[in-house]
Write an enzyme that holds these catalytic residues in place. Structure first.
Site, PDB file in Angstrom:
ATOM      1  CB  SER A 140      -0.950   0.015   1.202  1.00  0.00           C
ATOM      2  OG  SER A 140      -0.231   0.197   2.410  1.00  0.00           O
ATOM      3  CE  LYS A 163      -2.686   2.507   4.998  1.00  0.00           C
ATOM      4  NZ  LYS A 163      -2.634   1.622   3.806  1.00  0.00           N
TER       5      LYS A 163
END
Length: 221
Positions: free
Chosen positions: A50, A117
């Site tokens: 991701s 993230k």
């Protein structure tokens, strides 16, 4: 008539038992771990793509502990998603609670859900997808994102959110493969995470040896 006291043989010096040495080694290890945790670094493993191409699955990264005031846009951060990105686990009891407490001192949190993230929106900012060129807008200004995975758009999900105070909006670099703030718009905080849940900023890749290197802050940091 004088008498002399019988002399006593000196007691042999007792060497520490193996158990005593093990306790001493454990105490030193705990002290070192506490110092490192207090001042600086933890390590985490990257489980998915991701955050590709900045971070790849299987890499281990060094995370520098930061305070809430030190989090900037563009930072790649590790955070605890419990209660926002993941359901809250049941409270441990008995020996499990003791193990969790000891693990917490060492920087390990059994059952905790950690995510990595990139910070896109800071407290009080309005983050919107997207302008006519397909770029994210932060307070109405387009955000350049050179770190995006090749071929990905800024977002295939439209959103318009004002980040609450004390929270940040986070997204993966591989937008088409990332479960991030966009996926939790209906959750408490509208997909944002609390600054107090940020463990720290990813500063370097430490494994494998062929990929060791620093992780730069993004544009807008």
């Amino acid at each position: 008539m004088t008498t002399t006291r019988p002399t006593t043989a000196p007691r042999p010096h007792r060497r520490p038992s193996r158990g005593g040495r093990a306790v001493a080694v454990l105490a030193v290890a705990l002290l070192v771990a506490l110092v490192l945790r207090s001042f600086v670094v933890q390590t985490f493993s990257i489980p998915s793509d991701s955050m590709s191409p900045a971070l790849e699955p299987g890499q281990r990264v060094l995370v520098w502990r930061v305070g809430a005031q030190d989090v900037r846009r563009g930072d790649v951060v590790v955070f605890d998603g419990t209660g926002t990105f993941a359901p809250s686990p049941a409270e441990p009891e008995g020996l499990a609670a003791l193990g969790a407490a000891v693990g917490g001192l060492l920087g390990f949190h059994p059952g905790e859900s950690d995510y990595v993230k990139r910070v896109v929106g800071l407290p009080g900012e309005r983050v919107t997808c997207c302008d006519e060129q397909g770029r994210l807008l932060v307070d109405g200004e387009p955000l350049e994102e050179p770190y995006l995975h090749p071929g990905d758009s800024a977002s295939d999900v439209e959103f318009d959110i004002e980040v609450p105070e004390g929270r940040v909006w986070v997204m993966g670099d591989h937008r088409s493969r990332s479960v991030d703030s966009r996926s939790h718009l209906a959750a408490p905080g509208g997909g944002t995470i609390a600054l107090e849940d940020v463990v720290g900023r990813v500063v370097a890749v430490s494994w494998p040896p062929s990929q060791i290197g620093t992780v730069a802050r993004g544009v807008g940091a």
